[in-house]
Write an enzyme that holds these catalytic residues in place. Structure first.
Site, mmCIF file in Angstrom:
data_model
loop_
_atom_site.group_PDB
_atom_site.id
_atom_site.type_symbol
_atom_site.label_atom_id
_atom_site.label_comp_id
_atom_site.label_asym_id
_atom_site.label_seq_id
_atom_site.Cartn_x
_atom_site.Cartn_y
_atom_site.Cartn_z
ATOM 1 N N GLU A 186 -15.103 26.041 -36.173
ATOM 2 C CA GLU A 186 -14.555 25.211 -34.999
ATOM 3 C C GLU A 186 -13.132 25.844 -34.686
ATOM 4 O OE1 GLU A 186 -14.797 21.099 -36.593
ATOM 5 O OE2 GLU A 186 -16.820 21.305 -36.860
ATOM 6 N N GLU A 234 -26.125 22.690 -37.635
ATOM 7 C CA GLU A 234 -25.862 21.259 -38.171
ATOM 8 C C GLU A 234 -26.788 20.214 -37.295
ATOM 9 O OE1 GLU A 234 -21.492 20.701 -38.299
ATOM 10 O OE2 GLU A 234 -21.316 22.741 -39.420
#
Ligand code: 9MR
Length: 514
Positions: free
Chosen positions: A154, A285
């Site tokens: 991220e 995910e």
């Protein structure tokens, strides 16, 4: 149109070839070939990819190893759990349990995660040098038991700006020439330096581990409304520039009503362009809101799962899908009911989404499958198996990418510009093999195609090429642009790379523009 498709989908699912019998799934074969598999793990393995799950130690039920061939610790390997402020390790028992479970059941493990602005715990605010210490300790603890590590998680800002986060550790970045990126000589880039360190450790240890960058809202080429996905583009630039250190890209794929998180019809094309850089792509995910009204490829959760699985299956280098939890009620976003099972504490019921995923996996790929193993320890990773690299030298944070390569055996070589372009090479070598990154620079006019010719030393063979098409594998080899990097504006650059066996000394690339 989407409503109609949704209706059709529901009907299709209800008459699908899967019949629920007392909680078990019985499969009627639709195709002419072999019987369909009855678990996600087996169906995925047959199709040439892994199907995994994020889990915690209290969720290690037998169904986990039956249904899933890969495990990601949902929280147990995050720095706030295992890192000390000096980059040492602590509290690894949860992570160890997960790794041991995976080993016992011949499952792959994805390490999650080393460098992240969130859940940094004692590492919050640490220097690159301390991050490097942590990277070394974490990778060395589990070695090849970890098939894939999320080295950087991220790194990119929200809201589709295409920028790095303005948060530690990315605030350590420096853009020396002010051109808006961190790719140049003299720039400081936490992403680059963390990957360089990770690669050093993997090579020194002789591990099979592959190194990944992972992010969300990067799934489509576009976001809602057709706006270009700048975050995906920024990720693409990072992977392209640091291809020699990055082996894999994770699209988190938390699909929800956020306009940047929708499932778009160009998901497959985006997976494909990363795959064309030569990296593996993973859906890392996955969860899909069961009320995803603004996605652009149809609604209905089961159908949306099917679309995502199909997009991955259709790209050979999309080598794994991981769902972010087992069941809705135990999910981080339980209100969205985004997973494949209901129920809790080991007593789970399959949803229509499960059936759709299983069915889609059972259809297999429409493309040639890659040779990546789908479970168990990975054994044939040429880039990282035999590199005799020392780990003692810490990576300096200001080193330019081409001179700080851990195993660089050849300096960058410049060639003479010929016909409007020039090319330079950076060689990353180890005993018996190498990766060459080639940078093509346009002269003072835009070029619309290019060819780079170079002569390999005798005994050297090209085994893999990305972002170019190679003719020949030994002696004088030619590399031509692919469609998306044919055009290079005046003074701009593009990069391609290739991997080979043998040595790559004395390369003298000659670039010809067309
Ligand atoms: O699922 C994880 C949840 O249990 C944690 O509380 C949360 C803390 O930030 O992290 C969740 O996992 C995240 C993952 O590590 C990175 N991508 C987003 C995931 C969902 O938030």
């Amino acid at each position: 149109m989407f409503r109609q498709r949704k209706k059709a989908t529901r009907i299709a699912v209800s008459v699908a070839a899967l019949v629920l019998v007392g909680g078990a799934v019985a499969v009627r074969s639709i195709g002419p070939a072999a019987a369909a598999e009855t678990t996600l793990r087996a169906a995925a393995a047959k199709a040439g990819l892994f199907f995994g799950v994020a889990a915690s130690p209290n969720r290690l039920y037998s169904m986990v190893s039956q249904e899933f061939g890969q495990l990601t610790p949902e929280n147990d390997m995050k720095p706030d759990r295992i890192a000390t402020s000096s980059g040492g390790l602590q509290n690894t028992s949860g992570a160890d349990q997960l790794v041991n479970f995976a080993q016992t059941n011949n499952m792959l493990v994805r390490g999650h995660t080393l460098v992240w602005h969130s859940q940094a715990g004692a590492l919050q605010g640490a220097s690159q040098s301390t991050l490097n210490t942590f990277i070394g300790n974490a990778i060395n603890r589990w070695g090849s038991k970890i098939a894939y590590w999320d080295v950087v998680n991220e790194a990119l800002e929200d809201n589709n700006t295409g920028r790095r986060r303005n948060q530690w550790p990315h605030t350590m970045n420096r853009d020396a020439n002010g051109d808006g990126d961190y790719f140049d000589s003299g720039d400081t880039d936490v992403i680059r330096d963390s990957f360089i360190r990770a690669k050093q450790v993997v090579q020194a240890g002789g591990y099979n581990t592959k190194l990944c960058i992972n992010d969300y809202d990067v799934e489509g080429l576009t976001v809602a409304g057709g706006t270009p996905n700048r975050k995906a583009n920024a990720l693409y630039d990072i992977v392209r520039n640091y291809r020699q250190y990055i082996d894999c890209v994770g699209f988190q794929s938390h699909f929800n009503d956020n306009p940047n998180s929708i499932i778009s019809s160009d998901l497959q094309a985006n997976i494909q362009r990363f795959a064309d850089l030569g990296v593996e792509v993973h859906i890392t995910e996955l969860d899909i809101d069961d009320d995803l009204s603004n996605n652009d490829i149809g609604s209905g959760q089961a159908e949306n799962y099917r679309k995502v699985v199909r997009a991955c299956l259709n790209v050979a280098k999309c080598t794994g899908i991981t769902v972010w939890g087992i069941s809705d009620s135990e999910s981080w976003r339980s209100s969205e009911r985004g997973l494949l099972f209901t129920g809790s504490n080991g007593s789970y019921q399959k949803k229509a989404a499960y059936t759709a995923v299983l069915d889609e996996l059972n259809k297999g790929r429409n493309v040639t499958t890659s040779s990546v193993p789908t479970s168990g320890p990975v054994t044939s990773r040429p880039v990282i198996t035999s590199a005799p690299v020392t780990t003692s030298a810490p990576v300096t944070t200001s080193a330019p990418v081409t001179t700080s390569a851990p195993v660089t055996s050849a300096p960058v070589t410049s060639s003479n510009p010929t016909g409007g372009c020039s090319a330079t090479v950076a060689v990353n070598a180890w005993t018996g093999g190498y990766v060459v990154s080639v940078r093509v620079t346009a002269g003072n006019a835009t070029i619309n195609g290019w060819n780079v010719r170079l002569t390999l030393p005798s005994g050297s063979t090209v085994t893999n090429t990305w972002s170019a098409t190679a003719s020949g594998t030994t002696g004088t080899v030619q590399f031509n642009n692919v469609s998306y990097n044919a055009q290079v504006n005046a003074g701009q650059t593009t990069e391609f790379g290739f991997q080979g066996t043998g040595t790559a000394t004395g390369l003298n690339p000659v670039c010809t523009a067309s």
